[in-house]
Motif scaffolding. Sequence first.
Motif, short mmCIF file in Angstrom:
data_model
loop_
_atom_site.label_atom_id
_atom_site.label_comp_id
_atom_site.label_asym_id
_atom_site.label_seq_id
_atom_site.Cartn_x
_atom_site.Cartn_y
_atom_site.Cartn_z
N MET A 1 -0.85 -16.27 9.99
CA MET A 1 -2.01 -15.42 10.11
C MET A 1 -2.04 -14.43 8.94
O MET A 1 -1.06 -13.75 8.69
CB MET A 1 -1.98 -14.68 11.44
N ILE A 2 -3.12 -14.38 8.24
CA ILE A 2 -3.28 -13.42 7.15
C ILE A 2 -3.89 -12.16 7.74
O ILE A 2 -4.93 -12.23 8.41
CB ILE A 2 -4.17 -13.99 6.03
N ASN A 3 -3.24 -11.02 7.53
CA ASN A 3 -3.77 -9.78 8.09
C ASN A 3 -3.86 -8.64 7.09
O ASN A 3 -4.18 -7.51 7.46
CB ASN A 3 -2.98 -9.35 9.32
N SER A 4 -3.55 -8.93 5.81
CA SER A 4 -3.64 -7.86 4.82
C SER A 4 -3.77 -8.45 3.42
O SER A 4 -3.55 -9.64 3.21
CB SER A 4 -2.41 -6.96 4.88
N ILE A 5 -4.14 -7.57 2.50
CA ILE A 5 -4.19 -7.92 1.09
C ILE A 5 -3.65 -6.71 0.33
O ILE A 5 -3.83 -5.57 0.75
CB ILE A 5 -5.62 -8.29 0.65
N LEU A 6 -2.98 -6.98 -0.77
CA LEU A 6 -2.45 -5.93 -1.63
C LEU A 6 -3.29 -5.87 -2.89
O LEU A 6 -3.43 -6.88 -3.59
CB LEU A 6 -0.99 -6.22 -1.98
N LEU A 7 -3.88 -4.72 -3.16
CA LEU A 7 -4.61 -4.50 -4.42
C LEU A 7 -3.74 -3.62 -5.31
O LEU A 7 -3.38 -2.51 -4.93
CB LEU A 7 -5.94 -3.78 -4.17
N TRP A 18 -12.32 5.89 -2.91
CA TRP A 18 -13.59 5.15 -2.93
C TRP A 18 -13.78 4.36 -1.65
O TRP A 18 -14.83 4.45 -1.01
CB TRP A 18 -13.64 4.22 -4.16
N TYR A 19 -12.77 3.59 -1.24
CA TYR A 19 -12.90 2.78 -0.03
C TYR A 19 -13.07 3.66 1.21
O TYR A 19 -13.87 3.35 2.10
CB TYR A 19 -11.72 1.83 0.14
N ALA A 20 -12.33 4.78 1.28
CA ALA A 20 -12.47 5.68 2.43
C ALA A 20 -13.88 6.27 2.48
O ALA A 20 -14.49 6.33 3.55
CB ALA A 20 -11.42 6.78 2.35
N SER A 21 -14.42 6.67 1.34
CA SER A 21 -15.77 7.22 1.29
C SER A 21 -16.82 6.14 1.56
O SER A 21 -17.78 6.38 2.28
CB SER A 21 -16.06 7.84 -0.09
N ALA A 22 -16.63 4.98 0.98
CA ALA A 22 -17.62 3.91 1.10
C ALA A 22 -17.71 3.37 2.52
O ALA A 22 -18.81 3.11 3.02
CB ALA A 22 -17.28 2.78 0.13
N PHE A 23 -16.58 3.19 3.18
CA PHE A 23 -16.57 2.49 4.45
C PHE A 23 -16.06 3.32 5.63
O PHE A 23 -16.03 2.83 6.75
CB PHE A 23 -15.76 1.19 4.34
N GLY A 24 -15.68 4.56 5.37
CA GLY A 24 -15.21 5.42 6.45
C GLY A 24 -13.97 4.90 7.15
O GLY A 24 -13.81 5.13 8.35
N VAL A 25 -13.11 4.21 6.42
CA VAL A 25 -11.91 3.64 7.03
C VAL A 25 -10.78 4.65 7.06
O VAL A 25 -10.69 5.54 6.20
CB VAL A 25 -11.45 2.36 6.30
N ALA A 26 -9.91 4.50 8.04
CA ALA A 26 -8.73 5.33 8.14
C ALA A 26 -7.74 4.94 7.05
O ALA A 26 -7.62 3.77 6.70
CB ALA A 26 -8.09 5.17 9.51
N THR A 27 -7.06 5.93 6.51
CA THR A 27 -6.03 5.68 5.49
C THR A 27 -4.73 6.31 5.95
O THR A 27 -4.72 7.31 6.66
CB THR A 27 -6.42 6.25 4.12
N PHE A 44 -7.43 -5.43 9.79
CA PHE A 44 -7.15 -6.09 8.51
C PHE A 44 -6.84 -4.96 7.54
O PHE A 44 -7.61 -4.01 7.41
CB PHE A 44 -8.33 -6.91 8.00
N TYR A 45 -5.69 -5.05 6.88
CA TYR A 45 -5.20 -3.94 6.08
C TYR A 45 -5.32 -4.23 4.59
O TYR A 45 -4.93 -5.31 4.12
CB TYR A 45 -3.74 -3.64 6.43
N VAL A 46 -5.87 -3.27 3.88
CA VAL A 46 -5.90 -3.31 2.42
C VAL A 46 -4.87 -2.30 1.96
O VAL A 46 -4.99 -1.10 2.22
CB VAL A 46 -7.30 -2.97 1.86
N MET A 47 -3.82 -2.82 1.31
CA MET A 47 -2.75 -1.97 0.82
C MET A 47 -2.96 -1.76 -0.67
O MET A 47 -3.29 -2.70 -1.39
CB MET A 47 -1.40 -2.62 1.12
N LEU A 48 -2.77 -0.53 -1.10
CA LEU A 48 -3.00 -0.17 -2.50
C LEU A 48 -1.68 0.20 -3.14
O LEU A 48 -0.95 1.06 -2.64
CB LEU A 48 -3.98 1.00 -2.59
N ASP A 49 -1.40 -0.44 -4.26
CA ASP A 49 -0.10 -0.32 -4.94
C ASP A 49 -0.32 0.12 -6.38
O ASP A 49 -1.22 -0.37 -7.06
CB ASP A 49 0.56 -1.71 -4.90
N ARG A 50 0.50 1.06 -6.84
CA ARG A 50 0.48 1.45 -8.25
C ARG A 50 1.39 0.51 -9.03
O ARG A 50 2.54 0.31 -8.68
CB ARG A 50 0.97 2.88 -8.44
N ARG A 51 0.84 -0.07 -10.09
CA ARG A 51 1.64 -0.96 -10.95
C ARG A 51 1.30 -0.67 -12.40
O ARG A 51 0.16 -0.34 -12.72
CB ARG A 51 1.34 -2.42 -10.62
N ASP A 52 2.29 -0.86 -13.25
CA ASP A 52 2.03 -0.65 -14.68
C ASP A 52 1.89 -1.97 -15.44
O ASP A 52 1.72 -1.97 -16.64
CB ASP A 52 3.12 0.21 -15.31
#
Length: 124
Positions: A1-7, A18-27, A44-52
Amino acid sequence: MINSILLSSTAPERLRDWYASAFGVATERTPGEPGYDVLDFDGFYVMLDRRDDVGSANPEPGRVILNVEVEDARGTARRLDEIGTRWLAPLEDRDGSWFATAVDPDGNYVQLIQLSEKMKAEMS
């Protein structure tokens, strides 16, 4: 089962805001280091990662498109306009269902979808 994506991003805080403002989602922030910002789209979770090792803008944004089903596509589109969102495809009515494609601050495509009751019934 896919339940998240990492951006991955050079500026995950900008995406989170941006996503919190655009969609009113909890962070929330995961504990520990490096930790991730997590956006909860009803389980469904969108995880945000800092990468160089990524650029500041997605060079192939059509490769993965985030689909966000909303209750009020016109209201969501107005909110996206208010925060200065760029549109790839403006909101349009397709036989009673509404679709649009926005571009997030990193250049990723985000499709808004509000399915008609008829379409929902046909899909179930």
